[in-house]
Design a protein around this motif. Structure first.
Motif, PDB file in Angstrom:
ATOM      1  N   ILE A 115      -4.104   3.640   6.481  1.00  0.00           N
ATOM      2  CA  ILE A 115      -3.671   4.050   5.141  1.00  0.00           C
ATOM      3  C   ILE A 115      -4.882   4.445   4.303  1.00  0.00           C
ATOM      4  O   ILE A 115      -4.849   5.437   3.562  1.00  0.00           O
ATOM      5  CB  ILE A 115      -2.863   2.929   4.485  1.00  0.00           C
ATOM      6  CG1 ILE A 115      -1.587   2.665   5.304  1.00  0.00           C
ATOM      7  CG2 ILE A 115      -2.507   3.270   3.039  1.00  0.00           C
ATOM      8  CD1 ILE A 115      -0.827   1.422   4.895  1.00  0.00           C
ATOM      9  N   TRP A 116      -5.976   3.705   4.431  1.00  0.00           N
ATOM     10  CA  TRP A 116      -7.204   4.088   3.721  1.00  0.00           C
ATOM     11  C   TRP A 116      -7.669   5.469   4.162  1.00  0.00           C
ATOM     12  O   TRP A 116      -8.106   6.283   3.342  1.00  0.00           O
ATOM     13  CB  TRP A 116      -8.312   3.082   4.000  1.00  0.00           C
ATOM     14  CG  TRP A 116      -8.062   1.694   3.523  1.00  0.00           C
ATOM     15  CD1 TRP A 116      -7.066   1.260   2.698  1.00  0.00           C
ATOM     16  CD2 TRP A 116      -8.834   0.533   3.854  1.00  0.00           C
ATOM     17  NE1 TRP A 116      -7.172  -0.090   2.497  1.00  0.00           N
ATOM     18  CE2 TRP A 116      -8.246  -0.570   3.191  1.00  0.00           C
ATOM     19  CE3 TRP A 116      -9.957   0.318   4.645  1.00  0.00           C
ATOM     20  CZ2 TRP A 116      -8.755  -1.860   3.308  1.00  0.00           C
ATOM     21  CZ3 TRP A 116     -10.470  -0.967   4.747  1.00  0.00           C
ATOM     22  CH2 TRP A 116      -9.877  -2.041   4.083  1.00  0.00           C
ATOM     23  N   ALA A 117      -7.582   5.713   5.467  1.00  0.00           N
ATOM     24  CA  ALA A 117      -8.020   7.016   5.987  1.00  0.00           C
ATOM     25  C   ALA A 117      -7.183   8.143   5.402  1.00  0.00           C
ATOM     26  O   ALA A 117      -7.696   9.235   5.101  1.00  0.00           O
ATOM     27  CB  ALA A 117      -7.939   7.018   7.509  1.00  0.00           C
ATOM     28  N   TYR A 118      -5.898   7.899   5.227  1.00  0.00           N
ATOM     29  CA  TYR A 118      -5.038   8.920   4.631  1.00  0.00           C
ATOM     30  C   TYR A 118      -5.484   9.200   3.192  1.00  0.00           C
ATOM     31  O   TYR A 118      -5.629  10.360   2.789  1.00  0.00           O
ATOM     32  CB  TYR A 118      -3.586   8.470   4.643  1.00  0.00           C
ATOM     33  CG  TYR A 118      -2.702   9.345   3.776  1.00  0.00           C
ATOM     34  CD1 TYR A 118      -2.334  10.624   4.195  1.00  0.00           C
ATOM     35  CD2 TYR A 118      -2.270   8.910   2.522  1.00  0.00           C
ATOM     36  CE1 TYR A 118      -1.552  11.441   3.392  1.00  0.00           C
ATOM     37  CE2 TYR A 118      -1.482   9.713   1.723  1.00  0.00           C
ATOM     38  CZ  TYR A 118      -1.132  10.979   2.156  1.00  0.00           C
ATOM     39  OH  TYR A 118      -0.366  11.779   1.351  1.00  0.00           O
ATOM     40  N   PHE A 119      -5.713   8.163   2.399  1.00  0.00           N
ATOM     41  CA  PHE A 119      -6.143   8.376   1.021  1.00  0.00           C
ATOM     42  C   PHE A 119      -7.504   9.082   0.977  1.00  0.00           C
ATOM     43  O   PHE A 119      -7.748   9.908   0.102  1.00  0.00           O
ATOM     44  CB  PHE A 119      -6.201   7.043   0.270  1.00  0.00           C
ATOM     45  CG  PHE A 119      -4.845   6.460  -0.029  1.00  0.00           C
ATOM     46  CD1 PHE A 119      -3.850   7.228  -0.608  1.00  0.00           C
ATOM     47  CD2 PHE A 119      -4.548   5.147   0.286  1.00  0.00           C
ATOM     48  CE1 PHE A 119      -2.600   6.705  -0.882  1.00  0.00           C
ATOM     49  CE2 PHE A 119      -3.304   4.607   0.018  1.00  0.00           C
ATOM     50  CZ  PHE A 119      -2.323   5.389  -0.572  1.00  0.00           C
ATOM     51  N   ALA A 120      -8.377   8.751   1.933  1.00  0.00           N
ATOM     52  CA  ALA A 120      -9.687   9.406   1.976  1.00  0.00           C
ATOM     53  C   ALA A 120      -9.546  10.896   2.251  1.00  0.00           C
ATOM     54  O   ALA A 120     -10.380  11.697   1.808  1.00  0.00           O
ATOM     55  CB  ALA A 120     -10.565   8.752   3.035  1.00  0.00           C
ATOM     56  N   SER A 121      -8.485  11.289   2.963  1.00  0.00           N
ATOM     57  CA  SER A 121      -8.283  12.706   3.278  1.00  0.00           C
ATOM     58  C   SER A 121      -7.920  13.523   2.048  1.00  0.00           C
ATOM     59  O   SER A 121      -7.908  14.755   2.098  1.00  0.00           O
ATOM     60  CB  SER A 121      -7.181  12.856   4.329  1.00  0.00           C
ATOM     61  OG  SER A 121      -5.890  12.578   3.776  1.00  0.00           O
ATOM     62  N   LEU A 122      -7.626  12.869   0.937  1.00  0.00           N
ATOM     63  CA  LEU A 122      -7.238  13.568  -0.291  1.00  0.00           C
ATOM     64  C   LEU A 122      -8.427  13.825  -1.211  1.00  0.00           C
ATOM     65  O   LEU A 122      -8.240  14.171  -2.373  1.00  0.00           O
ATOM     66  CB  LEU A 122      -6.177  12.741  -1.038  1.00  0.00           C
ATOM     67  CG  LEU A 122      -4.917  12.404  -0.244  1.00  0.00           C
ATOM     68  CD1 LEU A 122      -3.958  11.588  -1.102  1.00  0.00           C
ATOM     69  CD2 LEU A 122      -4.238  13.655   0.272  1.00  0.00           C
ATOM     70  N   LEU A 178       0.809  -1.219   0.000  1.00  0.00           N
ATOM     71  CA  LEU A 178       0.000   0.000   0.000  1.00  0.00           C
ATOM     72  C   LEU A 178       0.838   1.262   0.000  1.00  0.00           C
ATOM     73  O   LEU A 178       0.341   2.339  -0.332  1.00  0.00           O
ATOM     74  CB  LEU A 178      -0.935   0.010   1.216  1.00  0.00           C
ATOM     75  CG  LEU A 178      -1.973  -1.109   1.290  1.00  0.00           C
ATOM     76  CD1 LEU A 178      -2.887  -0.907   2.496  1.00  0.00           C
ATOM     77  CD2 LEU A 178      -2.785  -1.200   0.016  1.00  0.00           C
ATOM     78  N   THR A 179       2.120   1.172   0.404  1.00  0.00           N
ATOM     79  CA  THR A 179       2.972   2.358   0.479  1.00  0.00           C
ATOM     80  C   THR A 179       4.331   2.093  -0.146  1.00  0.00           C
ATOM     81  O   THR A 179       4.776   0.939  -0.262  1.00  0.00           O
ATOM     82  CB  THR A 179       3.179   2.801   1.942  1.00  0.00           C
ATOM     83  OG1 THR A 179       3.957   1.807   2.635  1.00  0.00           O
ATOM     84  CG2 THR A 179       1.845   2.991   2.655  1.00  0.00           C
ATOM     85  N   VAL A 180       4.987   3.172  -0.515  1.00  0.00           N
ATOM     86  CA  VAL A 180       6.343   3.071  -1.064  1.00  0.00           C
ATOM     87  C   VAL A 180       7.297   2.504  -0.019  1.00  0.00           C
ATOM     88  O   VAL A 180       8.150   1.657  -0.323  1.00  0.00           O
ATOM     89  CB  VAL A 180       6.822   4.462  -1.542  1.00  0.00           C
ATOM     90  CG1 VAL A 180       8.269   4.406  -2.001  1.00  0.00           C
ATOM     91  CG2 VAL A 180       5.924   4.977  -2.673  1.00  0.00           C
ATOM     92  N   ALA A 181       7.156   2.980   1.226  1.00  0.00           N
ATOM     93  CA  ALA A 181       8.045   2.506   2.286  1.00  0.00           C
ATOM     94  C   ALA A 181       7.953   0.998   2.451  1.00  0.00           C
ATOM     95  O   ALA A 181       8.970   0.306   2.585  1.00  0.00           O
ATOM     96  CB  ALA A 181       7.706   3.212   3.602  1.00  0.00           C
ATOM     97  N   ALA A 182       6.727   0.460   2.442  1.00  0.00           N
ATOM     98  CA  ALA A 182       6.549  -0.981   2.599  1.00  0.00           C
ATOM     99  C   ALA A 182       7.178  -1.745   1.438  1.00  0.00           C
ATOM    100  O   ALA A 182       7.757  -2.820   1.634  1.00  0.00           O
ATOM    101  CB  ALA A 182       5.064  -1.310   2.712  1.00  0.00           C
ATOM    102  N   ALA A 183       7.085  -1.203   0.236  1.00  0.00           N
ATOM    103  CA  ALA A 183       7.692  -1.868  -0.920  1.00  0.00           C
ATOM    104  C   ALA A 183       9.193  -2.027  -0.734  1.00  0.00           C
ATOM    105  O   ALA A 183       9.770  -3.082  -1.025  1.00  0.00           O
ATOM    106  CB  ALA A 183       7.386  -1.090  -2.201  1.00  0.00           C
ATOM    107  N   HIS A 184       9.840  -0.989  -0.225  1.00  0.00           N
ATOM    108  CA  HIS A 184      11.287  -1.058  -0.022  1.00  0.00           C
ATOM    109  C   HIS A 184      11.643  -1.949   1.162  1.00  0.00           C
ATOM    110  O   HIS A 184      12.647  -2.685   1.112  1.00  0.00           O
ATOM    111  CB  HIS A 184      11.853   0.349   0.156  1.00  0.00           C
ATOM    112  CG  HIS A 184      11.896   1.135  -1.116  1.00  0.00           C
ATOM    113  ND1 HIS A 184      12.880   0.964  -2.071  1.00  0.00           N
ATOM    114  CD2 HIS A 184      11.060   2.088  -1.621  1.00  0.00           C
ATOM    115  CE1 HIS A 184      12.662   1.773  -3.096  1.00  0.00           C
ATOM    116  NE2 HIS A 184      11.562   2.464  -2.848  1.00  0.00           N
TER     117      HIS A 184
END
Length: 722
Positions: A381-388, A278-284
């Motif tokens: 993380i969903w809540a963050y995307f909802a804030s946009l 779900l995030t760039v940080a997690a991918a790395h």
């Protein structure tokens, strides 16, 4: 009223978006259909035959010059429709096909296939501006059969006003690929796509239009059909079953156990695949852990260098990698027919988005594993995307008033001091207002048109409610006892949805949810490896020179050194613990967290060791920040020099650089005794705070210390937001 067909489409022969299944279809137009079949065989191989709905769409475009929406599963053969239609139209003297698509980089294989069939395709996008002149010359000479355009080009003033009208007027066919992006009801809404409605409405009569998507429920399908600007749009919607996909959910309580599960089961997954995060940080983080275990994997996100992304795609296509560990940046259009598995570490926020992503797998193989490893942090993380989401009306009105008062075009950067939105969200809002006719993008920025504009609060609230419903549906998916594929297909309003007989619930065969203690410990060590580099701010934001007196590059005499943070709030390791810390009240860090911060300091390869510690005073967490600074001073045998004091009322949170800098500029004071101690210190000052969001609080605090005579400032925080 749109004409709708639910024509069934069974599995193809493994050629993604090309071949059909050999069904004979309707009679009539036999010569044209045989011509279309020959073109398809040139594209997809000797055994390829058109599906019924492929032929229906092609006939509607070529013979009837209609507007059509094709909603069919990934791998059904949507691109075959527009490539075959292009060939037939071109042979009848029509102009080139213009395809608006966000997938220019990911359609290379289809473009190559089209070339083998004698269809010459070129692209116009921000990455090949040097080629535009030659591409336009080829178009004018009649040498280009397919011209691919990115949706972002539609909002470029020169392209919109000078190039696009001529292209559209001379087009033989207009294609809107990934058409669900038009609709703000969809999972991947893109404001630039909204401009297509105006483009389609202004097309000369007789130019056929095709819109295609694999992921649209009934609401999105209706919305897109309406935006085709035709009363008789043909909608071809097929069943979404993917009989190669074997869906499963594995629930593990902790992030380290989910990552350890990957490390212990990746070898058991067939072929090569994609691990979504779900995030760039997690991918790395996951990439690093899997590499530690000896797997050939690579990280992939929107922040990855374009050349690196291209190489990663090629390596996966060539099976040089076991997996790409990717964000949603690797999504629509990626074509690897033999992709053997999709694993999600963290659940997407809607079943529709999830079904779109898992559709990458199993196109050309009999079996592909689809596994979801949900996490407790997913909802944050969903809540963050909802804030946009689209901003509230007062913010929109303030933007329109600022543009109107300026009397001249304002760039996005010049608007930031006037509007409390970050750059990405401000640009999104302006694009929507542009499509709505309230503003217009011109050379030099944006202008207000003076057109009356209505804030459609009811629609925005309905969209927000739909997003919440989708999130709840995703949570329901995790715990259902029935068929998983049927559940997802019903979320997409697939009338043919039924039990698949393949998923873990249908078969009763579930992946084990255990991991070895050794594997969990290894994953825990990797995820809790502390330390994130923090780059200092180097440029003052646009628009603050008049009131703050700063502009351009931050001078070396005022700048902080590169700093460090314990972790990112978006990490799946330290991020979970840091989010819990900030969600609670004011408290001191745990011994475990403090020991990790000490490790960050021990690994810091500074040119000069700090000579003292200063904290940034906090109203909300004084115990946390002050206690951390004093403990660090004690264990490092450094003097604690005091704190930079917050002034006045609490500073409200601001969302962009100009507004944030303006709010903190006069809100921090360096006491004389702290200034004197920093000046007299025989080395850099370690400047401690709880977190860095925009970076401007740390920048202003460092400027105070440098002005006081500190030889250098080393920022240290618990968390960075990204």
């Amino acid at each position: 009223m749109a004409e709708v067909s639910d024509g069934a489409a069974t599995a193809g022969d493994g050629h993604e978006d090309m071949a059909g299944d050999g069904r004979e279809g309707t009679a009539g137009d036999g010569g044209l259909r045989e011509e279309a079949e020959r073109c398809l065989r040139a594209l997809a191989g000797d055994g390829a035959r058109l599906r019924d709905d492929q032929w229906t769409a092609i006939r509607a475009l070529v013979v009837e010059r209609r507007r059509a929406l094709v909603v069919q599963r990934t791998g059904w053969g949507k691109s075959a429709v527009y490539f075959v239609a292009t060939r037939l139209l071109r042979e009848r003297g029509a102009g080139p096909t213009v395809i608006v698509s966000p997938l220019l980089a990911l359609m290379r294989n289809q473009i190559d296939a089209a070339g083998r069939a004698g269809i010459h395709a070129r692209t116009i996008n921000s990455a090949n501006t040097d080629d535009w002149r030659s591409v336009f010359a080829e178009v004018e000479a009649g040498e280009v059969d397919v011209l691919l355009v990115s949706p972002e080009r539609l909002n470029n003033p020169d392209f919109r006003d000078l190039v696009l009208p001529e292209l559209a007027a001379g087009a033989g066919l207009v294609v809107v690929d990934e058409a669900h992006c038009i609709s703000d009801w969809g999972h991947d809404f893109r404001p630039d796509y909204r401009r297509l409605r105006t483009l389609l409405a202004d097309l000369p009569p007789g130019i056929p239009v095709l819109a295609t998507t694999a992921t649209a429920n009934a609401r999105v399908t209706q919305d897109v059909a309406e935006q085709l600007a035709a009363d008789d749009a043909l909608v071809l919607r097929g069943a979404l079953e993917r009989d190669s996909l074997h869906l499963a959910v594995v629930r593990l309580p902790e992030a380290e156990r989910r990552i350890a599960w990957l490390g212990e089961h990746l070898d058991a997954l067939p072929g090569s695949g994609i691990i979504y995060t779900l995030t760039v940080a997690a991918a790395h983080e996951i990439t690093g852990y899997l590499r530690d275990r000896g797997y050939e994997v690579a990280a992939y996100s929107g922040q990855t260098d374009p050349a690196e992304r291209l190489q990663a795609e090629r390596d996966l296509l060539d099976n040089k990698l076991k997996a790409l560990v990717a964000t949603s940046a690797l999504g629509m259009g990626f074509d690897k027919p033999d992709l053997g598995f999709i694993v999600h570490v963290g659940a997407p926020q809607s079943p529709v988005a999830y079904y779109q992503q898992i559709g990458r797998a199993g196109r050309g193989v009999d079996r592909a594993e689809v596994i979801l490893l949900p996490g407790a942090e997913d909802r944050d993380i969903w809540a963050y995307f909802a804030s946009l989401a689209f901003p509230p009306e007062p913010v929109v009105r303030a933007t329109l008033e600022a543009l109107d008062a300026a009397g001249r075009p304002l760039s996005t950067g010049a608007l930031e001091p006037r509007v409390d939105l970050n750059r990405a969200r401000l640009e999104m809002m302006l694009k929507v207002l542009d499509v709505d006719g309230a503003v217009r993008r011109v050379k030099g920025g944006w202008t207000a048109t003076g057109t009356d504009w209505v804030y459609d609060r009811a629609r925005y609230e309905r969209v927000a409610a739909e997003r919440a419903r989708e999130q709840n549906a995703m949570l329901e998916y995790l715990g259902i006892e029935g068929c998983r594929e049927e559940f997802l297909r019903r979320q997409l309003d697939d009338p043919a949805a039924g039990p698949c007989g393949r998923c873990d619930n249908c078969t009763g065969r579930h992946w084990p949810a255990e991991v070895s203690e050794a594997g969990a410990a290894q994953a825990r060590d990797r995820l809790r490896r502390p330390g994130v580099d923090v780059a200092p701010r180097r440029m003052w934001p646009t628009g603050v020179k008049d009131d703050l007196g700063v502009s351009g590059r931050i001078s070396a005499a005022h700048m902080a050194e590169p700093g460090r943070a314990l972790g990112r709030l978006t990490d799946i390791g330290w991020g979970n613990r840091l989010r819990d810390l900030f969600a609670g009240g004011d408290t001191e860090v745990t011994d475990e967290m403090f020991d990790a911060v000490v490790k960050v300091l021990a690994a810091w390869e500074w040119s000069r060791r700090p000579a003292g510690v200063v904290t940034i005073g906090s109203r909300s967490r004084p115990r946390l920040v002050g206690g951390l600074g004093r403990r660090l001073a004690g264990i490092g045998r450094l003097p604690y020099l005091g704190e930079i004091v917050p002034l006045g009322e609490p500073v409200p949170r601001r969302h962009n650089s100009a507004q944030r800098l303006r709010s903190v500029w006069h809100a921090l004071a360096l006491p004389d005794e702290v200034a004197a101690a920093a000046r007299e210190a025989d080395g850099p000052v370690l400047l401690v705070d709880d977190r860095i969001e925009t970076g401007w609080t740390m920048t202003v605090a460092a400027r105070h210390l440098r002005d006081a005579g500190a030889p250098a400032v080393l920022p240290l925080v618990l968390a960075v937001t990204t």
